[in-house]
Structure formats: C-alpha cells, structure tokens
Write an enzyme that holds these catalytic residues in place. Sequence first.
Site, PDB file in Angstrom:
ATOM      1  N   ASN A   1     -25.725 -17.081  52.013  1.00 16.02           N
ATOM      2  CA  ASN A   1     -24.531 -17.462  52.506  1.00 16.02           C
ATOM      3  C   ASN A   1     -24.543 -16.514  53.893  1.00 16.02           C
ATOM      4  O   ASN A   1     -24.102 -16.124  54.614  1.00 16.02           O
ATOM      5  CB  ASN A   1     -23.087 -17.776  52.409  1.00 16.02           C
ATOM      6  CG  ASN A   1     -22.855 -17.333  51.166  1.00 16.02           C
ATOM      7  OD1 ASN A   1     -23.250 -17.540  50.240  1.00 16.02           O
ATOM      8  ND2 ASN A   1     -21.420 -16.568  50.832  1.00 16.02           N
TER       9      ASN A   1
ATOM     10  N   CYS B   1     -13.644  -6.647  51.685  1.00 11.85           N
ATOM     11  CA  CYS B   1     -12.418  -6.294  51.688  1.00 11.85           C
ATOM     12  C   CYS B   1     -11.408  -7.522  51.034  1.00 11.85           C
ATOM     13  O   CYS B   1      -9.990  -6.689  50.823  1.00 11.85           O
ATOM     14  CB  CYS B   1     -12.267  -5.927  52.817  1.00 11.85           C
ATOM     15  SG  CYS B   1     -11.969  -6.563  54.121  1.00 11.85           S
TER      16      CYS B   1
END
Length: 389
Positions: free
Chosen positions: A150, A324
């Site tokens: 991915n 993040c």
Amino acid sequence: MRTVYFDNNATTAVAPEVVDEMLPYLREHFGNPSSMYGMARRTAAKIREARERVAALLGVSSEEIVFTSCGTESDSTAIWAAVRVNPHKRHIITSRVEHSAVKNLYEYLGNNGYRVSSVPVDGKGRLDLDYLYDHLNDDTALVSLMWGNNETGVMFPVEEIARAVSERGVIFHTDAVQAVGKVPMNIQETPIDMLSLSGHKLHAPKGVGALYVRKGTKFTPFLIGGHQEGNRRGGTENVAAIVALGKAAALAEAHMDEENTRVKELRDRLESGILSAVPHALVNGDTTHRLPNTTNISFEFIEGESILLMMDELGICASSGSACTSGSLEPSHVLRAMGVPYTAAHGSVRFSLSIYNTREEVDYVVEKLPPIIERLREMSPFWKAARSC
Ligand code: PLP
C-alpha cells in the site's frame, strides 16, 4: 480551489455508475435476502450477480467468494481460519511490510503462543524468497503475504510463492487489497487458498469487502451466526454495498487496460516530472514490479507531513510515509524494513492515482511541488547541514 486527489491507495471516489446501481437497494429493494417473498428474492438474485462479478474479476467461481465488511475483516477471517483448522501447528509466516490489518494480528498471535517468522525485504522492498522457503516447516500453519504494498506499490511474486508454499502443504493467503482491480488476475490457475479485497480501494463505498476461499480449503467462519454466505460469514448481508462492490468489480475489469496504460503513464509522468525538477528526491521501492498507480518519493532532509500540509493548501491530496496518526513521527515500518535512511524516510510522500485523474492534474502537481520543497528546505537545519558538508 481545485482538488487533485492522488491518495487512491487510502480510499477511492465511489464511481457514479456504482452509486446509481446501489441506490435502488437502499430505497426500494430493501428486502432481507433470506426472506421468502418476491422482493427479498430480488435482492438475493442481485447478490448472486455481485458474487459472479467479483468472481469474474479474480477469475474464480462465484461460490468461492465470501462478502465481508472490509479488507481488515477479510484478512482476519483468513488468518483465524488458517490457524483454527490447524490447531496443532504453531508457526506462521508473514513479511515485514504488511498492512496493519495483517501485521497487528500476527503480532497478537505471536504474543499468544505462535512462533512468527517475518520475511525481510531488500532496499527495494523485494521479498527475501530464500528466507521464506528456508522457514517453511511441518509446523507452519499459514503463510500470509501481500500482493501489492500500500505504501510503495511494490508487488510480491505471489503466484510463484503460492506454488512453492502449496507444495509444502501449507495454507497460503494473500492480502490483495491494493492489487485487485489494478493488475489482471487469474486466481483459478494459482494455488492461492485465500485472497482478501476491499471495496473502497476500487471505487465502491467503504464498509464492504470480500474473501476468496478456494474450493476445498479447510475453513471456519470468523463471524459465527446465521447461515449467510454459505455458512461462512454470519450476519444479514449489506445488500446495497455488496451490489456496489459487484458493479465496481465489473467496472474494474472493464478499466483494467486503462489502469495499466493511461494511469501508469500518468504516474510515470508525475514521477519523472518531480525527479527532474527536485534535487535529492528518490523513488522508494522496486520500479519494475509495482502497482501501476503508485509512486513513493522521498524528499531528503524535510518532513513528509510539512509537504502534505503545504500541498493541501493548493488542493493536492497525498499521503506521507511517517505514522503521524499514531502520535509519533517515526517513519513507516515499510520504509524502515527497506532500510531507507532516516533523512529520506521522514520526507516520503505517496502519490496514488486512479482512472479519474488527468494529465492536467499531474502537470499541476509537477508545477506546484518543487517550490514547496525548496521553501521547506530553506527552513530545514538538516538541509543546511547537508549543504555545508
Ligand atoms: N490491506 C491493505 C494492503 C490495505 O492497504 C488496507 C487499507 O488501506 C487494508 C488491508 C484494510 O482494508 P480496509 O480499510 O477495507 O479494512
């Protein structure tokens, strides 16, 4: 402001034809497919059609398709089934670059009595096949390896691996969530036992997926309940979403050539445009065996997050390789497994295209991105340090 959507590995726009096909199954044809009257029989027939369409995309027969709620459920179903039908076997194999849908379940099993072998990859994200084959043994219950990554788009040679794994009598599952609809598949010819896919990666809505279970594969359901899906997944069917997935599968089949020509050309144009305009930019991953829509580019000495924020101001949507969302700015496990240096891994950006993208959009990004990188580097102490060396 215009929007340029280059984040199709995260999710895709629902195709207008898909919306049109699913809406009547929310508005009028709301019957429970297990009921006996005509309205319900119509929904059951439409589910049969969807199953045939998904099967046709994979080149398998329709009884081998089980509808699920998402790619993650498909992965979980496959992995739990493989370990439960082999209760005496305590060893399972995967790779170091899997999506969290596989990675975290393997971690869980590793903490609960299973021995896990994680196959390493090289600097280009290619699987160490010798390591894989050396670790197969009589105690191995399952090998689960993704088809297309991915983050980088790198594709593993799953057909070749499936043959080698099946010769050892071990169940082989592939997480093909990113590959289905992007690369042609003829699964019938390959000893893949189970394969996961997800609707929202191929222009169907979120909340629907499927698991291919090869005829004869020992299986036990993950959701135990009613007799739906041939007793392989309890729960009243999400009819409209299944109809949508069926239509999306038919469209993906029809668009396969375009995906591998026009979309690939757009991706290559974007990649070469960026690389020739920006110094210290490099592509992460093997560029020969790669999904046609994906490029992952590292911009050295700056943060991927800052690039995303500045691109967002110009309407450009992409993803970065650092996690993040998990509250840390650690580079992704995929780039770390590939040994991408810290200074490059932090500044990685994934662009993933679809048939809805255009050449004008690519040229817009190629024009707008270099000044963003330049501005961020002017503020970067790492860039200044690197330049003064
Ligand atoms: N596997 C891969 C390779 C993915 O990219 C994703 C989603 O990004 C998943 C599994 C999970 O799919 P879903 O979001 O449908 O649960």
